[in-house]
Design an enzyme around this catalytic site. Structure first.
Site, PDB file in Angstrom:
ATOM      1  CD  GLU A 253      -2.277   1.297   2.901  1.00 29.18           C
ATOM      2  OE1 GLU A 253      -3.324   1.937   3.076  1.00 29.18           O
ATOM      3  OE2 GLU A 253      -1.672   0.704   3.823  1.00 29.18           O
ATOM      4  CE  LYS A 313      -7.762   0.704   4.757  1.00 25.16           C
ATOM      5  NZ  LYS A 313      -6.833   1.662   5.391  1.00 25.16           N
ATOM      6  CB  CYS A 364      -3.777  -0.982   5.771  1.00 23.29           C
ATOM      7  SG  CYS A 364      -2.952  -0.261   7.226  1.00 23.29           S
TER       8      CYS A 364
END
Length: 507
Positions: A253, A313, A364
């Protein structure tokens, strides 16, 4: 109350110590037991206050890294919200503790509380679920059978049973033995292994972050160039026979912190890396979505066809990556001044096709949510990857907390998992949660590893959300039963004594 509050605070601190950075998971059941013991024989308001004391001592310490990385205001707000959930659980405990086999119902309620706070308010905050402290313990293999929520339930059950035994040793000694076997012995003996159906070689790049290392925006182009250079260097080693050729390359990321489609310099750098390695590179990019929004994406960049499939995401961080109710806030207040555009959430649940391999991606914090990777595995993913930046947290214990969660995801899915971070912690994890390879913090490294591919499903993947739903139904049913029991007790307590009937004289 002062003594009870102290026990509640102690329980929260014991639970904090079960997680990274202290990582003493055997303290976990004692922390939960302190929570239960401190609540016994209290009214709902007092029990709620004790639960809040527990939540404050646990959550403010558990995510203290947020004060060091994001800001004190964000830490206080988020920790305060999450601590309140333990207060609510405490307030409900008197209803549940009056039921037979109360540790069972309290454990279900604990797991339900974790589920609720993991999704609300906004996108919730799953950090601190009991399951996340179980890596490297005999209980960890149970996650392949019951999922994260089910494992949290089992760990809570162990803690509440411990409290019950302390209160009434003779009556519940057998229950304690059963709970211990269920949580610690059976998972280790009955670990679930998914058969491999193939092999692939993956290169995982950690390019490093220039400057102090905790700010991607310090030199965003330098971050991209580091990953380009590491990939080109890998291509050279492959050509010279010093490294096996990968099937694809994974970047983290924020490996491109600017839009790789509109920034020509970034775009050219990616293309240079892809042309050199001649296999797809999964790029982490911030892609503009109009003037006011941005997408955090994993983009499959093919050497022939260019950018293709993307994963977006799912769970941007409120007040970290987007601002809820933006119109009511002062745009110059605290961290809000740094967030000029709101990050949109992704919805993709099917795996990415990377070099012909179905791959589940998570970016994440997505790795901590139950609706991201499991859905992709059920839809055919044979390998797991995580793209994370973590630069903001580089000097904190958040990194090790997230890595522990990542390892549990590998066990839960019965899949190999590779995680790429900008400057730590990058690694390759096998299906039993073991770390096969890892890169040092704040270094430039490329891990090239052969990993297994699997098509089978663990029971946790097959069951999906049903353990969570079952525990929520158990909790609601137990609360209803507790209300009925409470009302009956009140009625019995308020019934007038029967009038004494005097016998006639001489009878």
């Amino acid at each position: 109350m002062l003594r009870r509050s102290g026990v509640g605070i102690l329980g929260g601190l014991l639970l904090f110590a079960a997680f990274e950075p202290i990582a003493l998971p055997w303290l976990l059941p004692f922390g939960v037991a302190c929570f239960a013991w401190a609540l016994r024989d209290l009214s709902a308001p007092r029990a709620g206050l004790i639960g809040l004391c527990f939540g404050v001592s646990f959550y403010f310490t558990h995510i203290y890294w947020m004060s060091e990385s994001i800001g004190t205001d964000a830490w206080l707000a988020l920790a305060g919200i999450e601590a309140a959930f333990y207060g609510v659980l405490g307030a409900l405990a008197p209803l549940l503790r009056r039921l037979p086999a109360w540790p069972l119902w309290m454990a279900a309620a604990w797991a339900t509380m974790e589920t609720v706070r993991s999704g609300w308010p906004f996108s919730g905050m799953p950090w601190g679920r009991l399951a996340f402290a179980s890596i490297d313990t005999p209980a960890a293999p149970a996650v392949a059978w019951a999922g994260m929520t089910g494992l949290s339930f089992l760990l809570a059950l162990l803690g509440f049973t411990l409290a019950a035994v302390a209160e009434d040793r003779a009556r519940l000694r057998i229950c304690a033995v059963v709970a211990t076997l269920a949580v610690l012995v059976l998972p280790a003996l009955l670990s679930y292994d998914v058969e491999e159906s193939g092999k692939a070689t993956v290169a995982v790049v950690q390019g490093n972050v220039p400057g102090p290392g905790n700010n991607i925006l310090y030199d965003p182009l330098g971050v991209t160039e580091n990953h380009v250079a590491a990939t080109v260097d890998l291509a050279t080693r492959v050509e010279q026979g010093d490294s096996p050729a990968p099937d694809f390359v994974l970047w983290p990321e924020n490996s491109t912190a600017s839009d790789p489609f509109s920034d020509s310099e970034v775009n050219a750098g990616i293309q240079r890396a892809v042309d050199a390695i001649r296999v797809p590179v999964v790029v982490g990019g911030m892609v503009s979505e109009g003037y006011d929004h941005v997408l955090n994406q994993g983009i499959v960049w093919d050497p022939v066809s260019g950018p293709g499939e993307r994963y977006t995401k799912h769970h941007p961080v409120p007040y970290g990556e987007y601002i809820p109710f933006r119109d009511i806030w002062d745009p110059e207040f605290g961290q809000l001044a740094l967030i000029s555009r709101d990050m949109k959430s992704g919805t993709r649940t099917d795996p990415l096709d990377i070099a012909g391999i179905p791959v589940a991606d998570a970016i994440c914090f997505d790795v901590a949510y139950d609706d991201v990777m499991p859905a992709q595995v059920r839809d055919g993913a044979e390998l797991l990857v995580v793209q994370t930046s973590n630069a903001s947290f580089i000097n904190t214990f958040q990194i090790e907390q997230q890595f522990a969660i990542t390892r549990l995801r590998a066990i839960e899915a019965g899949r190999w998992l590779t995680v790429a971070s900008t400057n730590g912690r990058t690694g390759v994890i096998d299906p039993d949660g073991s770390v096969v390879a890892t890169a040092g913090i704040r270094t430039t490294a490329v891990l090239v590893e052969e990993v297994g591919l699997s098509t089978g499903l663990t029971p946790a993947m097959w069951l999906g959300p049903w353990p969570t739903r079952l525990l929520m139904m158990m909790t609601l049913g137990a609360l209803a039963a507790g209300v009925v029991a409470y009302r009956r007790q009140r009625e019995n307590d308020t019934d007038p004594l029967p009038e004494r009937i005097e016998e006639p004289e001489g009878a």
